[in-house]
Scaffold this motif. Structure first.
Motif, short mmCIF file in Angstrom:
data_model
loop_
_atom_site.label_atom_id
_atom_site.label_comp_id
_atom_site.label_asym_id
_atom_site.label_seq_id
_atom_site.Cartn_x
_atom_site.Cartn_y
_atom_site.Cartn_z
N LEU A 229 38.33 31.13 29.38
CA LEU A 229 38.42 30.22 28.35
C LEU A 229 39.69 29.37 28.31
N LEU A 230 40.80 29.62 29.13
CA LEU A 230 41.90 28.62 29.26
C LEU A 230 41.74 28.12 30.53
N CYS A 231 41.48 28.73 31.57
CA CYS A 231 41.58 28.06 33.05
C CYS A 231 40.23 27.81 33.76
N GLY A 232 38.98 28.31 33.03
CA GLY A 232 37.74 27.64 33.48
C GLY A 232 37.13 28.83 34.37
N SER A 233 35.89 29.05 33.66
CA SER A 233 34.98 30.15 34.57
C SER A 233 34.80 29.95 35.79
N LYS A 234 34.70 28.47 36.29
CA LYS A 234 34.36 28.25 37.75
C LYS A 234 35.45 28.64 38.56
N LEU A 235 36.79 28.55 38.08
CA LEU A 235 37.98 28.67 38.73
C LEU A 235 38.27 30.42 39.10
N VAL A 236 38.08 31.02 37.74
CA VAL A 236 38.20 32.38 37.64
C VAL A 236 37.21 33.15 38.74
N SER A 237 35.90 32.65 38.56
CA SER A 237 35.01 33.20 39.59
C SER A 237 35.36 33.07 41.03
N GLU A 238 35.87 31.84 41.27
CA GLU A 238 36.22 31.59 42.62
C GLU A 238 37.39 32.26 43.08
N ILE A 239 38.29 32.68 42.45
CA ILE A 239 39.38 33.59 42.68
C ILE A 239 39.10 35.11 42.72
N LEU A 240 37.95 35.51 41.66
CA LEU A 240 37.55 36.67 41.89
C LEU A 240 36.75 36.82 43.17
N GLY A 241 35.78 35.92 43.55
CA GLY A 241 34.84 35.83 44.71
C GLY A 241 35.65 35.75 46.08
N ALA A 242 36.34 34.84 46.18
CA ALA A 242 37.09 34.36 47.27
C ALA A 242 38.43 34.82 47.72
N GLY A 243 38.93 35.18 46.51
CA GLY A 243 40.47 35.62 46.94
C GLY A 243 41.52 34.78 46.30
N ARG A 244 42.75 35.16 46.30
CA ARG A 244 43.75 34.23 45.99
C ARG A 244 44.40 33.31 47.30
N LYS A 245 44.60 32.07 46.76
CA LYS A 245 45.18 31.10 47.91
C LYS A 245 46.49 30.81 47.72
N PHE A 246 47.11 31.36 46.48
CA PHE A 246 48.61 30.84 46.52
C PHE A 246 49.46 31.98 45.93
N TYR A 247 49.04 32.79 45.36
CA TYR A 247 49.82 34.06 44.68
C TYR A 247 49.72 35.06 45.67
N LYS A 248 50.54 35.16 46.92
CA LYS A 248 50.45 36.26 47.83
C LYS A 248 51.69 36.72 48.00
N PRO A 249 52.14 37.82 47.17
CA PRO A 249 53.32 38.46 47.37
C PRO A 249 53.72 38.99 48.65
N CYS A 250 54.82 39.01 49.21
CA CYS A 250 55.28 39.62 50.53
C CYS A 250 55.18 41.00 50.31
N HIS A 251 55.65 41.74 49.47
CA HIS A 251 55.83 43.02 49.05
C HIS A 251 55.40 43.64 48.14
N SER A 252 55.75 43.17 46.81
CA SER A 252 55.44 43.97 45.88
C SER A 252 54.98 42.94 44.56
N ALA A 253 54.09 43.15 43.46
CA ALA A 253 53.67 42.17 42.48
C ALA A 253 55.10 41.74 41.81
N PHE A 254 55.02 40.42 41.46
CA PHE A 254 56.22 39.71 40.93
C PHE A 254 55.73 38.53 40.11
N ILE A 255 56.73 38.25 39.07
CA ILE A 255 56.29 37.08 38.13
C ILE A 255 56.72 35.41 38.97
N PRO A 256 55.87 34.71 39.33
CA PRO A 256 56.38 33.46 39.81
C PRO A 256 57.22 32.39 38.80
N VAL A 257 58.22 31.82 38.96
CA VAL A 257 58.78 31.23 38.13
C VAL A 257 57.79 29.89 38.07
#
Length: 481
Positions: A229-257
């Motif tokens: 609803l807020l980011c777009g169904s096409k974008l969400v489907s692409e992330i779930l289907g092809a993976g994340r391109k930019f949020y790639k933690p080196c070690h553990s999950a964190f909150i990016p500023v």
């Protein structure tokens, strides 16, 4: 650092060498999504002009979205409180994300509801050797000095009206307070159903099963309703289907500023100055006693939320304001900030100053790093240029990331399979930051449904479909203890 002969420098190199905040994330701390991009500096006086009352960010003609329930913006606030809590930062010094403790877990685990569990925080629960490990409501707590017909509509409270909940921020306005109660009741309804289905289970066994059931259905709503609803169904489907391109933690999950200080503050543009808590109720200011004065008990029926007014039950819900470069006028002159400086009282200016204190890069730089089309970036910059030049604001150095994301939403907007919808949601830069972060937090959490069992689908709702309407409907059926 100087270039060696025959070697090329790379973008942001000097910042990487100079600021340790550009290093890899630390456990339990904030971090950066775009560590290779240089920070932006804008003269603070220009930021103040941009966010000033009567300036370019003050909405004079509020337009509504076509299909975004106003309640979803408050749900976004609830999600934020579930994953972030920064008690250390200020505007008067540079903030290093790697040194700032996140006092919430960077997982969508509902610790704002369950706290540390019944052993850690037993005051949130009923007695395990009595009725069972139900979460307390105002009625089970028998709130002091509150009318009996209001208790079941309120959170459990101390004698000084402080809410007894896992995160005190979830009592700061009536909608977030009532949603906290709805989640408590959603858990209690499921706890009761599991208990009745098998009376031989211990209270601890029922608690663990009910907590996972509630948490996974909540996560499902985030991924399958809130984000599309807020980011777009096409974008969400692409992330779930092809993976994340930019949020790639080196070690553990964190909150990016880039998420917490910029992109996820999109909701500030979508909050209505006037709203109703009931479909047929009165209209209230966002800072009225009926709506905006939190941290106290419910005192009358007008303060009780009827969810049909805020979420899509039958199509007759309040829509959020369009996501654009403007905010409700009252948000540019916050009545509860005690300061004679107008910049301190403007939520917009505060957001812009906060972004600068975290050394955030410009929106154009992040878009280029994401390899967005140059024509698309220019379209967004043209909108920004028109706004800034009309008000004699100098943004020649670049656009603050938060403002760029708002302008991108206004110019491009949410991208669904049917195309882009300006003003209906986040554009590709803002949407990618938000969706990749929330999906990434789930994928890196071994206890979430995306991190534990990707074959799981909702057992509540209808035929594997579970929505916010289903959650709130079940919450209303909770046993009254």
């Amino acid at each position: 650092m100087k270039n060696n002969h025959g070697r090329h420098s790379f973008y942001g190199k000097n910042e990487l060498c100079t600021f340790n905040s550009y290093g890899e994330e630390s456990i339990g701390r904030f971090g950066r999504m775009f560590r290779e991009v240089s920070p932006l500096y804008v003269n603070p006086l220009e930021l103040a002009k941009l966010g000033a009352p009567g300036g370019p960010m003050e909405a004079t003609n509020a337009e509504l979205t076509s299909d975004v329930p106003l309640g979803m913006i408050f749900f976004g606030q609830f999600v934020d409180h579930d994953i972030t809590f920064d008690t250390q930062t200020n505007f008067s010094s540079i903030n290093n994300p790697r040194e700032i403790e996140n006092t919430r877990t960077a997982t969508l685990d509902l610790d704002c509801i369950f706290g540390g569990g019944p052993e850690d925080e037993p005051f949130l629960y009923d007695k395990p050797d009595g009725r069972g490990l139900y979460l307390l409501t105002g009625k089970t707590n028998q709130n002091q000095g509150q009318a009996a017909n209001l208790e079941k509509h309120d959170l459990p409270r101390t004698g000084t009206e402080t809410a007894i909940i896992g995160d005190p921020r979830n009592d700061e306005n009536r909608v977030i307070s009532q949603f906290q109660l709805a989640m408590i009741r959603f858990y209690n309804a499921n706890y009761d159903a599991i208990k009745n289905a098998d009376p031989h289970k211990t209270s601890d066994e029922i608690y663990e099963e009910a907590r996972q059931l509630v948490t996974w259905h909540y996560q499902w709503v985030v991924v399958n309703e809130f984000l599309p609803l807020l980011c777009g169904s096409k974008l969400v489907s692409e992330i779930l289907g092809a993976g994340r391109k930019f949020y790639k933690p080196c070690h553990s999950a964190f909150i990016p500023v880039e998420f917490s200080v910029a992109a996820y503050r999109f909701g500030h543009s979508m909050i209505n100055q006037q709203l109703k808590l009931k479909p047929s109720g009165d209209v209230h200011s966002i800072f009225s006693s009926e709506f905006g004065r939190g941290f106290e008990k419910i005192k009358n029926q007008k303060q009780i939320v009827e969810w049909e007014a805020l979420f899509d039950f039958d199509g007759n819900y309040q829509r959020a304001e369009k996501l654009d470069t403007q905010l409700a006028a009252i948000l540019l002159n916050l009545p509860f900030i005690d300061s004679t400086n107008p910049a301190d009282k403007s939520l917009a200016t505060r957001n812009l100053r906060r972004g600068q204190s975290f050394l955030l890069p410009s929106g154009e730089s992040v878009a280029a790093c994401m390899e967005r089309d140059e024509g698309e970036i220019n379209d967004v910059k043209n909108l920004i240029r028109n706004v800034s030049q009309a008000h004699n604001i100098n943004l020649d150095n670049g656009t603050p990331l938060w403002f760029y994301i708002l302008a991108e939403a206004e110019e491009i907007g949410r991208i669904d399979n049917g195309g882009s919808k300006p003003g209906e949601g986040l554009g590709p830069v803002g949407g990618s930051i938000v969706a990749e972060t929330l999906i990434g937090l789930l994928e890196m959490d071994e206890e979430s449904y995306l991190g534990h069992n990707r074959d799981w689908s909702p057992t509540l709702g209808t035929n594997g479909v579970f929505t916010m309407k289903d959650l709130l409907t079940i919450a209303n059926t909770a046993v009254e203890l």
